[in-house]
Scaffold this motif. Structure first.
Motif: not given
Ligand SMILES: [Zn+2]
Length: 250
Positions: A60-72
Motif C-alpha cells: 500500500l505504499g511507495r515501491r522502489t524500482l531503482a534496485h532493478a533499474m541500474g544505470d540507463g
C-alpha cells in the motif's frame, strides 16, 4: 504508462508520445506510448522479474524500482501532427521513473517540474490503484510553491494519497484546493498491433537472417510485446518482405 500519459497530455507534447528506458539492471527495457486518441499501452522486458513477495505495508505504499533499474537512458519521442518527431534522451538520475521524468523535464525541456507516479497492489499482487501527478511551473511562477508541492508528493506522499482515494478530482483538490478543473480526457488501454504491422516489422530483421527464414520455408509465430496477441506469418509473407528489401538495395 502513467508517466507517458501525463507527458502526452501536456500541451507542448503534440499528437503522440513514446517513452523508453533502457538499463543495465534486471529491468532491461520499459516502453510505453500514447496516441492523440488517448490509447495507451506498454511493456517491460523481461516480463517476469521474480521480485520477492511484498509485505502488507509495501503493497500500500511507495515501491522502489531503482534496485532493478541500474544505470540507463530515458528517451522520449514526441510526434506533433505535421512536424517530424522529436527525440530527446537523458541518462537515468535515480532509476525511479517519476524522479527521472522530473529530471527529464528540467534538463531536456528546461521546465521546472514535480512528478510522482505510484502503483498500489492488492493482496493478490494485482494493481489496486495506479496514478500520478505532474506539475509544471510557468516561467514566472513561484518556485517555492513548486518545491512545496514536490515535498508533498515525494517519498511516498502521493502513494499515501492514492491509498485513500483514486479519484483524480479528489486528488487534485487535495493538492491544489483552488485548482480550476478542465474537461477530463478519456484514456484507454489499446494495442494497435495487426497482421500488417507484424509483417512490416520483419523489415528490421537482418537480411541474411530473413534469407535463412525464406530458405527454411516455415511459418513464423510472432507475439505482440504489448498485448501478447499471437500472429502467424506465412512463408509467402516472409518472402515478400525479403524480395522487397533486395529490390530496394539494387
Ligand atoms: Zn498488440
Amino acid at each position: 504508462m502513467t508517466g507517458t500519459v501525463l507527458t502526452g497530455l501536456l500541451p507542448q507534447s503534440g499528437a503522440a508520445v513514446s517513452l523508453q528506458i533502457l538499463t543495465n539492471g534486471r529491468i532491461r527495457q520499459v516502453f510505453a506510448d500514447i496516441t492523440d486518441s488517448g490509447h495507451v499501452r506498454g511493456y517491460i522486458r523481461p516480463p517476469d522479474l521474480g521480485i520477492p513477495p511484498l509485505s502488507e505495508t509495501q503493497r500500500l505504499g511507495r515501491r522502489t524500482l531503482a534496485h532493478a533499474m541500474g544505470d540507463g537512458i530515458l528517451s522520449m519521442i514526441r510526434t506533433a501532427d505535421a512536424d517530424p518527431c522529436v527525440q530527446s534522451s537523458i541518462e537515468l538520475l535515480t532509476g525511479e521513473i517519476d524522479e527521472d521524468l522530473e529530471d527529464f523535464f528540467g534538463r531536456s525541456d528546461q521546465v521546472a517540474s514535480a512528478v510522482a507516479l505510484d502503483v498500489l497492489l492488492d493482496a493478490d499482487d494485482r494493481v489496486r490503484a495506479a496514478g500520478g501527478v505532474l506539475v509544471q511551473a510557468q516561467p514566472s511562477a513561484d518556485l517555492q510553491r513548486l518545491e512545496a508541492t514536490r515535498a508533498a508528493i515525494a517519498d511516498g506522499g502521493f502513494a499515501e494519497m492514492l491509498a485513500e482515494t483514486s479519484d483524480a478530482r479528489e486528488l487534485l483538490r487535495r493538492l491544489f484546493a483552488t485548482a480550476k478543473e478542465i474537461d477530463a480526457t478519456p484514456l484507454e488501454w489499446k494495442c494497435r498491433c495487426s497482421q500488417e504491422r507484424v509483417v512490416t516489422s520483419l523489415r528490421v530483421i537482418d537480411v541474411s537472417e530473413l534469407a535463412e527464414m525464406v530458405a527454411k520455408g516455415d511459418e513464423v509465430e510472432v507475439t505482440c510485446d504489448f498485448c501478447a496477441a499471437r500472429y502467424k506469418v506465412t512463408p509467402r509473407e516472409i518472402e515478400e518482405v525479403y524480395t522487397a528489401i533486395i529490390k530496394a538495395q539494387v
